[in-house]
Design a protein around this motif. Structure first.
Motif, PDB file in Angstrom:
ATOM      1  N   GLU B  57       0.896  -1.243  -0.069  1.00  0.00           N
ATOM      2  CA  GLU B  57      -0.012   0.156  -0.089  1.00  0.00           C
ATOM      3  C   GLU B  57       0.688   1.344  -0.074  1.00  0.00           C
ATOM      4  O   GLU B  57       0.524   2.142  -0.569  1.00  0.00           O
ATOM      5  N   ILE B  58       1.776   1.306   0.841  1.00  0.00           N
ATOM      6  CA  ILE B  58       3.016   2.215   0.838  1.00  0.00           C
ATOM      7  C   ILE B  58       3.526   2.853  -0.777  1.00  0.00           C
ATOM      8  O   ILE B  58       3.496   3.740  -0.839  1.00  0.00           O
ATOM      9  N   ILE B  61       0.646   4.364  -2.702  1.00  0.00           N
ATOM     10  CA  ILE B  61       0.398   5.788  -2.556  1.00  0.00           C
ATOM     11  C   ILE B  61       1.782   6.645  -3.085  1.00  0.00           C
ATOM     12  O   ILE B  61       1.184   7.783  -3.392  1.00  0.00           O
ATOM     13  N   ASN B  62       2.822   6.149  -3.128  1.00  0.00           N
ATOM     14  CA  ASN B  62       3.898   6.970  -3.532  1.00  0.00           C
ATOM     15  C   ASN B  62       4.092   7.275  -5.026  1.00  0.00           C
ATOM     16  O   ASN B  62       4.235   7.897  -5.612  1.00  0.00           O
ATOM     17  N   THR B  76      -6.094   5.387  -6.118  1.00  0.00           N
ATOM     18  CA  THR B  76      -5.727   4.244  -5.455  1.00  0.00           C
ATOM     19  C   THR B  76      -6.841   3.946  -4.688  1.00  0.00           C
ATOM     20  O   THR B  76      -7.575   4.746  -4.192  1.00  0.00           O
ATOM     21  N   SER B  78      -8.233   1.339  -1.137  1.00  0.00           N
ATOM     22  CA  SER B  78      -7.956   0.110  -0.258  1.00  0.00           C
ATOM     23  C   SER B  78      -9.098   0.052   0.837  1.00  0.00           C
ATOM     24  O   SER B  78     -10.125   0.648   0.472  1.00  0.00           O
ATOM     25  N   ILE B  83      -5.552   1.531   4.310  1.00  0.00           N
ATOM     26  CA  ILE B  83      -5.467   3.082   4.287  1.00  0.00           C
ATOM     27  C   ILE B  83      -4.595   3.775   5.580  1.00  0.00           C
ATOM     28  O   ILE B  83      -3.869   4.684   5.297  1.00  0.00           O
ATOM     29  N   LYS B  86      -1.412   3.922   4.094  1.00  0.00           N
ATOM     30  CA  LYS B  86      -1.050   4.929   3.225  1.00  0.00           C
ATOM     31  C   LYS B  86      -1.017   6.356   3.677  1.00  0.00           C
ATOM     32  O   LYS B  86      -0.849   7.403   3.030  1.00  0.00           O
ATOM     33  N   GLY B  89       1.715   8.750   2.963  1.00  0.00           N
ATOM     34  CA  GLY B  89       1.769   9.098   1.553  1.00  0.00           C
ATOM     35  C   GLY B  89       0.721  10.354   1.200  1.00  0.00           C
ATOM     36  O   GLY B  89       0.694  11.149   0.804  1.00  0.00           O
ATOM     37  N   ILE B  90      -0.522  10.038   2.074  1.00  0.00           N
ATOM     38  CA  ILE B  90      -1.556  11.034   1.981  1.00  0.00           C
ATOM     39  C   ILE B  90      -1.324  12.298   2.480  1.00  0.00           C
ATOM     40  O   ILE B  90      -1.328  13.290   2.116  1.00  0.00           O
ATOM     41  N   VAL B 102      -8.495   8.925  -3.377  1.00  0.00           N
ATOM     42  CA  VAL B 102      -8.129   7.692  -2.535  1.00  0.00           C
ATOM     43  C   VAL B 102      -9.410   7.041  -2.176  1.00  0.00           C
ATOM     44  O   VAL B 102     -10.177   7.924  -1.922  1.00  0.00           O
ATOM     45  N   ASN B 104     -11.709   4.523  -0.080  1.00  0.00           N
ATOM     46  CA  ASN B 104     -11.596   3.293   1.419  1.00  0.00           C
ATOM     47  C   ASN B 104     -12.795   2.909   1.501  1.00  0.00           C
ATOM     48  O   ASN B 104     -13.893   3.618   1.872  1.00  0.00           O
TER      49      ASN B 104
END
Lengths: 223, 350
Positions: B57-58, B61-62, B76, B78, B83, B86, B89-90, B102, B104
């Motif tokens: 996930e990391i 988000i990048n 993205t 999730s 989340i 993430k 990244g958010i 994003v 969720n």
């Protein structure tokens, strides 16, 4: 009817509901009927939702103990070999969606092909975006057939728009279903329609199969 | 009839994103949102887009950060535990003022929790989620049709305000199938002169960055960002009022809880109880106005939630504590039944 009926199709095409209804119909004609839930793709909307109903109708349920639990792992029931080993058992197989779901048949394939007493049915719905026309439906069909390794023997037209399904919605799908069947050189095994809508289609659609047993999880009214 | 299709909520999000011009999706599977990724995996290669299942996930988000920097619509998706991953990244997206979407599709928590629906990420979403002073625009659909419509809206708002927009759904919304029309207008992305699109040696190069080591400058950036947030509050707050004109009991509910509550409101009306519903569609910015108005004529506001009581704090703030606010809830993946909500209404009316 054949001893083994496999229900396959695109994700969300209505396979589980059809499998439960078909098993109930077969139970009227045969003493020993089982439904085998071999879905390894989706942990929700499983035959286990109909457990009480299947018990009431004396239909054996072959299902992973993890189905509908919070354990979201693809698991198969240990008694799935009853499908091929118990020749006195009439079985409806509810298979997971798309080619990924159909892979599960690999284990049972040799015995099913050797016994040659099966229907392998593709469920189609014109109103699902990835199977909206005959060509894209055939693409999905070929993917599933390749993964299952068992040729299809018929088509189930389950074209519907959920709660907004009307007689016109079903009638508008007949041409599509016929085109799929023709291009795939397969017969239309049946046209499945929600019971209240099916009443309006008697005599208008061939092979009409009313789905009397229907689950509605969301819009439950207060009694 | 002919223009409608039958879709899962998760599929509707994916197809709506494509309609909104999103050609880059980065994700990682997690129940109950995996169909978003699965749908993108099928569709993106056919339309010249990019679907990439990241290693985590990391990472996903990048990757979103990268494409957003280049000025393109990107998303993205999730579910709750993903989340949280993430979150960093958010925060970086917010610090660099990058537009992105994003999604969720919430499940029960905390920790790994379960895979059944929940609304327990309300605090996480409306208060930012990651570190630092920032907000996301949070959109809460309550039908498959809205899953599609708010996805498009999310891209538009993200671009308009250079913010991250979040579609905050739940497991029920993601999994349920309903007829959907995908025939909507899409506002094309605005010019993005800040994007890193290559200078062609004709302009000074752009820098996208969330690091600002001079405190005076970082303060200025934060204040400017919050001035933009004020504009969002003024212009973009969305809500639905149902039978509120003469209501004596008001329900506050979003997403799936609002659908259940609408049933209960209808039943209460049949019993002669004047019940109504306020359904926030944007959770941030929160619609204060209808609650402030309701506080002048209702006896009680019941906040119906799939958590231990999170939105209830915003309901209390918005109604300025002038009226009793109570909670009607289920947790752990359970959904309140219409009967449970009706009982709460009947109790409040006595």
């Amino acid at each position: 009817m054949k001893r083994i009926t496999m229900i396959l199709g695109h994700y969300g095409s209505g396979k589980t509901n059809i499998a439960v209804n078909l098993a109930a119909k077969y139970r009227q004609e045969r003493d020993r009927v089982a439904i085998a839930d071999l879905d390894i793709v989706n942990p929700y909307f499983r035959t286990k939702d109909s457990l009480d109903l299947l018990k009431e109708k004396d239909i054996r349920l072959i299902v992973s103990e993890y189905a509908n639990s919070n354990v979201d792992i693809p698991a198969l029931p240990q008694d799935m070999y009853a499908v091929t080993d118990d020749k006195g058992l009439t079985c409806v197989l509810d298979i997971g969606g798309d080619d990924r779901g159909a892979l599960v048949l690999g284990r049972l394939r040799p015995a099913i092909l050797e016994e040659k007493d099966y229907e392998n049915l593709l469920v189609i719905n014109k109103y699902r975006p990835l199977t909206a026309d005959a060509e894209s439906t055939l693409d999905v069909m070929r993917e599933i057939e390749a993964a299952a390794g068992i040729p299809f023997t018929g088509i189930i037209n389950n074209s519907n728009l959920g709660v907004e399904t009307t007689a016109d919605v079903v009638l508008s799908s007949v041409g599509y279903a016929n085109e799929v069947a023709k291009k795939a050189s397969l017969p239309i095994f049946m046209t499945t329609v929600r019971e209240d809508v099916a009443k309006q289609l008697i005599g208008k659609v061939e092979g009409l199969f009313p789905l009397t047993l229907q689950k509605n999880f969301i819009e439950r009214k207060i009694h | 009839m002919a223009d409608k299709v039958l879709m899962k909520g998760n599929e509707a999000i994916a197809e709506a994103a494509i309609k909104a011009g999103c050609r880059h999706y980065f994700g990682y599977p997690i129940t109950p949102q995996t169909e978003v990724a699965a749908y993108m995996a099928k569709r993106m290669p056919k339309i010249g887009g990019t679907f990439l299942q990241a290693e985590s996930e990391i990472a996903a988000i990048n990757m979103v950060y990268g494409v957003a920097s280049a000025g393109l619509r990107v998303m993205t998706s999730s579910s709750s535990p993903g989340i949280s991953l993430k979150g960093e990244g958010i925060s970086y997206l917010a610090g660099a003022d990058l537009p992105a979407l994003v999604v969720n599709v919430q499940r029960g928590g905390p920790g790994l929790g379960g895979i059944q629906p929940s609304q327990s990420d309300y605090f996480q979403s409306t208060r930012g989620g990651g570190h630092g002073d920032y907000h996301m625009i949070v959109l809460a659909p309550s039908s498959v049709q809205e899953m599609a419509a708010l996805t498009v809206k999310g891209f538009e708002l993200a671009d308009k305000y250079r913010m991250t927009a979040m579609v905050l759904a739940d497991g029920t919304m993601g999994q349920m199938m309903e007829p959907v029309s995908l025939d909507f207008e899409v506002t094309p992305p605005p010019e993005k002169p800040w994007a890193t699109t290559g200078t062609e040696m004709k302009r000074k190069h752009n820098i996208v960055n969330s690091l600002s080591l001079v405190p005076e400058e970082l303060e200025k950036l934060n204040i400017a960002r919050f001035e933009r947030y004020e504009l969002v509050k003024q212009n973009e707050t969305m809500y639905e009022e149902y039978m509120m004109d003469d209501a004596e009991i008001a329900i506050a509910a979003f997403g799936i809880a609002a659908r259940v509550s609408k049933n209960a409101v209808n039943e209460a009306r049949k019993m002669g109880i004047k019940a109504g519903l306020i359904r926030p569609i944007t959770l941030w910015p929160f619609p204060d106005a209808p609650f402030k108005k309701a506080a002048t004529h209702v006896k009680e506001i019941i906040s119906v939630e799939l958590n231990m009581g999170q939105m209830i704090e915003d309901v209390r703030l918005a109604s300025e504590c002038k009226v009793k606010v109570s909670l009607c809830n289920r947790v752990g993946g359970m959904i309140p039944s219409p009967e449970q909500v009706l009982d709460a209404i009947v109790k409040a009316s006595k």
